[in-house]
Scaffold this active site. Sequence first.
Site, PDB file in Angstrom:
ATOM      1  N   CYS A  41       0.824  -1.210   0.000  1.00  0.00           N
ATOM      2  CA  CYS A  41       0.000   0.000   0.000  1.00  0.00           C
ATOM      3  C   CYS A  41       0.858   1.260   0.000  1.00  0.00           C
ATOM      4  CB  CYS A  41      -0.876   0.028   1.233  1.00  0.00           C
ATOM      5  SG  CYS A  41      -1.932  -1.397   1.400  1.00  0.00           S
ATOM      6  N   ARG A  63       5.644  -0.060  -5.907  1.00  0.00           N
ATOM      7  CA  ARG A  63       5.555  -0.838  -4.673  1.00  0.00           C
ATOM      8  C   ARG A  63       4.664  -2.065  -4.844  1.00  0.00           C
ATOM      9  NH1 ARG A  63       6.464   2.653   0.139  1.00  0.00           N
ATOM     10  NH2 ARG A  63       5.067   1.330   1.292  1.00  0.00           N
ATOM     11  N   TRP A  66      -2.856  -2.751  -1.554  1.00  0.00           N
ATOM     12  CA  TRP A  66      -2.447  -4.148  -1.767  1.00  0.00           C
ATOM     13  C   TRP A  66      -3.249  -4.937  -0.747  1.00  0.00           C
ATOM     14  CZ3 TRP A  66       0.115  -8.124   0.893  1.00  0.00           C
ATOM     15  CH2 TRP A  66       0.696  -9.120   0.089  1.00  0.00           C
ATOM     16  N   ASN A  83      -2.235   2.484   5.693  1.00  0.00           N
ATOM     17  CA  ASN A  83      -1.310   1.377   5.418  1.00  0.00           C
ATOM     18  C   ASN A  83      -1.112   0.620   6.717  1.00  0.00           C
ATOM     19  OD1 ASN A  83      -0.959   2.416   2.901  1.00  0.00           O
ATOM     20  ND2 ASN A  83       1.193   2.980   3.150  1.00  0.00           N
ATOM     21  N   GLY A  84      -1.006  -0.695   6.632  1.00  0.00           N
ATOM     22  CA  GLY A  84      -0.770  -1.498   7.832  1.00  0.00           C
ATOM     23  C   GLY A  84      -1.944  -2.427   8.104  1.00  0.00           C
ATOM     24  N   GLU A 132      18.739 -17.542  -5.446  1.00  0.00           N
ATOM     25  CA  GLU A 132      18.309 -16.253  -6.002  1.00  0.00           C
ATOM     26  C   GLU A 132      17.772 -16.440  -7.429  1.00  0.00           C
ATOM     27  OE1 GLU A 132      17.465 -13.503  -5.154  1.00  0.00           O
ATOM     28  OE2 GLU A 132      17.750 -12.109  -6.806  1.00  0.00           O
ATOM     29  N   LYS A 179      13.910 -15.713  -8.720  1.00  0.00           N
ATOM     30  CA  LYS A 179      13.607 -14.811  -9.836  1.00  0.00           C
ATOM     31  C   LYS A 179      12.669 -15.472 -10.833  1.00  0.00           C
ATOM     32  CE  LYS A 179      14.575 -11.736  -8.526  1.00  0.00           C
ATOM     33  NZ  LYS A 179      15.403 -11.231  -7.434  1.00  0.00           N
ATOM     34  N   GLU A 188       9.098 -16.045  -9.206  1.00  0.00           N
ATOM     35  CA  GLU A 188       8.250 -14.878  -8.977  1.00  0.00           C
ATOM     36  C   GLU A 188       7.835 -14.197 -10.279  1.00  0.00           C
ATOM     37  OE1 GLU A 188      10.081 -11.749  -6.631  1.00  0.00           O
ATOM     38  OE2 GLU A 188      11.977 -11.991  -7.658  1.00  0.00           O
ATOM     39  N   HIS A 236      19.924 -36.422  -2.055  1.00  0.00           N
ATOM     40  CA  HIS A 236      19.212 -36.791  -0.829  1.00  0.00           C
ATOM     41  C   HIS A 236      17.714 -36.514  -0.944  1.00  0.00           C
ATOM     42  CE1 HIS A 236      22.962 -37.614   1.225  1.00  0.00           C
ATOM     43  NE2 HIS A 236      23.437 -36.468   0.766  1.00  0.00           N
ATOM     44  N   LYS A 262       6.572  -4.464  -3.846  1.00  0.00           N
ATOM     45  CA  LYS A 262       7.986  -4.090  -3.790  1.00  0.00           C
ATOM     46  C   LYS A 262       8.469  -3.965  -2.348  1.00  0.00           C
ATOM     47  CE  LYS A 262      11.938  -2.997  -5.491  1.00  0.00           C
ATOM     48  NZ  LYS A 262      12.736  -4.167  -5.917  1.00  0.00           N
TER      49      LYS A 262
HETATM   50  C1  F6R Z   1      12.643 -10.718  -4.820  1.00  0.00           C
HETATM   51  C2  F6R Z   1      12.281  -9.632  -3.958  1.00  0.00           C
HETATM   52  C3  F6R Z   1      11.903  -9.912  -2.542  1.00  0.00           C
HETATM   53  C4  F6R Z   1      12.647  -8.938  -1.625  1.00  0.00           C
HETATM   54  C5  F6R Z   1      12.173  -9.090  -0.167  1.00  0.00           C
HETATM   55  C6  F6R Z   1      12.962  -8.202   0.778  1.00  0.00           C
HETATM   56  O1  F6R Z   1      12.947 -10.285  -6.106  1.00  0.00           O
HETATM   57  O2  F6R Z   1      12.298  -8.527  -4.368  1.00  0.00           O
HETATM   58  O3  F6R Z   1      12.172 -11.229  -2.180  1.00  0.00           O
HETATM   59  O4  F6R Z   1      14.004  -9.190  -1.742  1.00  0.00           O
HETATM   60  O5  F6R Z   1      10.825  -8.774  -0.081  1.00  0.00           O
HETATM   61  O6  F6R Z   1      12.820  -6.859   0.444  1.00  0.00           O
HETATM   62  P1  F6R Z   1      13.812  -5.754   0.978  1.00  0.00           P
HETATM   63  O7  F6R Z   1      15.144  -6.026   0.390  1.00  0.00           O
HETATM   64  O8  F6R Z   1      13.222  -4.460   0.534  1.00  0.00           O
HETATM   65  O9  F6R Z   1      13.842  -5.895   2.485  1.00  0.00           O
END
Ligand code: F6R
Length: 607
Positions: free
Chosen positions: A2, A27, A73, A99-100, A481, A485, A488, A504, A602
């Site tokens: 949000c 975001r 959101w 927000n929250g 990682e 990627k 997601e 295993h 985000k």
């Molecule tokens: C993956 C991604 C999320 C963030 C996670 C932490 O591409 O963007 O997994 O890495 O939500 O976010 P930050 O780094 O903002 O604490």
Amino acid sequence: MCGIFGYIGPQQALPLLVEGLRRLEYRGYDSTGVAIHDENAIHVHKTVGKVSDLQRILPERVEGNMGIAHTRWATHGGVTQVNTHPHQAHDGSVHLVHNGIIENFRSLRKRLEQQGIECVSETDSEVLVQMMALELANGAEPLEAVQRTVQRLRGTWGLCIMFRDEDLLICARNGSPLIIGQGVDEMFVSSDPHPLTTHTQRVVYLEDGDLAVVRRSGITMHSAQGVSSTPNVTVLEEEWGESDLGDAPHYMYKEIYEQPDALRQCIAGRVDREMGSGRLGGMRLAHDTLVQAPHVRLLGCGTAYYAAEIGQMLIEKMARIPAVTHISSEFRNNDPVINPKALYLAVSQSGETADTISAVKEIKLKGGQIFGVVNVVGSTIARLCEKGVYIHSGPEQSVASTKAFTNMVAALTIFATQLGRTRHLSKDQGRELIEHLQQAPHLMERYFDDVGPITEAVDLLADASSVLYLGRGLSASVAKEGALKLMELAYIPCLAYPAGEMKHGPIALLEEGSPVVVIAPNDHLKAKTLSALHECKARGAKIILIHEAGDDIASEGDVCIPVPAIHPWLTPLLTVLPLQLMAYHTALRLGRDVDRPRNLAKSVTVE
Ligand code: F6R
């Protein structure tokens, strides 16, 4: 997640609010709305969908010099127009954006029902606006109405509240960021510093428990209990301008290719080539602190967690002291033991991730020393930690993190070097590492000049029902990682495993044609990783091999993607690049929204 934007001043509010919303879009959100106050009434417009959808339904002209706006959101209640903010009281006297999460909203809602007030939405937020309206109806002044309401809340809130009969906004914060931008005879409110910077550099960060009465002429600060204080104005240290898409097709593409320059920004002025060490001024690390630290613990979520894992391994390699990485959301729940001499690092791009914030608070409460490894300047984690290192990636607008990952790894590498030099790392080892680190941006550029057979890799990935990613040591975290990627962005189930662990369990998944991504740089673990590769091949798997140019394994994969060779401790900075590109191009092939993957946000500002 949000986002909030608000305005009071001489200008027409609507275009400013829409622009503010647009700059909050990155975001992640699913619906959006605005409320504008003209002389006589408050006009609300909201819609499910994007800010561009909202623009389509806005009337040609909406006059008014004060307004509030929101990107939602969904947490409580589905993605519907009625659940979209701003919410308004039954009598129209109060409008707010929130927000929250209000944890006790059910009991508050029941109490409202007993008083004859039915909420029209399913949200926790509407309860607040109805409570405030009741307080006003009982004779409270606006500030009192807000104070009395927030005193009865449990949970987190960033609130921007507008009153039909008042020329002011009231903001409240508890656990959800809110910033007031101070202009000349005008004020801006935002949940994120980013949309404020085009209007002003002078800002007031609200702290937990703060209430702010915002008028054109100034801000007065109060607590929920009624204590007043002077606002603490901060001048934003750097312009956090919106990054323009320019010619790039997507933010993610742009941010992937920005990595060489972002990395230069991160390293600049922070390494001492002569001494073979790091120089992280913002961490204010005394020599004694470094020498006496018994261990290091790192915290993060998602991509930040994987970067932290790499940092952990580098700290152990260079400083020979124990280092452990924790998933932030698990940390506080496990009542961790905090050693005041140990070093704690909170890693976060946004600096607003609620899980990491609660871990930071837990560490501080128990007397630990915590340092931020953060991208967004002035964010909650940066301010809570007080000391730390900004990774200087610049604005990252695509939901999927790319350039923040490589800069987190680089910042942690510099930290490990600095710690290592007070202990086991020799000057020569330090010098060699720093030299290679300074070369890394150039090597990234060299890779981008010829990214290798990404299209062939995408051919294998796009139709897969699942993908296995394997690596060892530092590359095990790179594998995680890469899997995150692809998962997601392309919504393909992915599993990442340390290559040795594959036999295993995960090997049972393999069948003829299953794609397996193997990350095997030219380090001391390469031979062992290759054994796992052969075990997969023997079961019919199709191998996408990420390896270093000039090594002897270029023919081991079905698709082989070489990256330039680098110091074995720095390979994640290069091996992650093809994984980012593979995820990006697979998502495009499948018609996904790469910059705004479904359900994701985000900054994840709720626990
Ligand atoms: C993956 C991604 C999320 C963030 C996670 C932490 O591409 O963007 O997994 O890495 O939500 O976010 P930050 O780094 O903002 O604490």
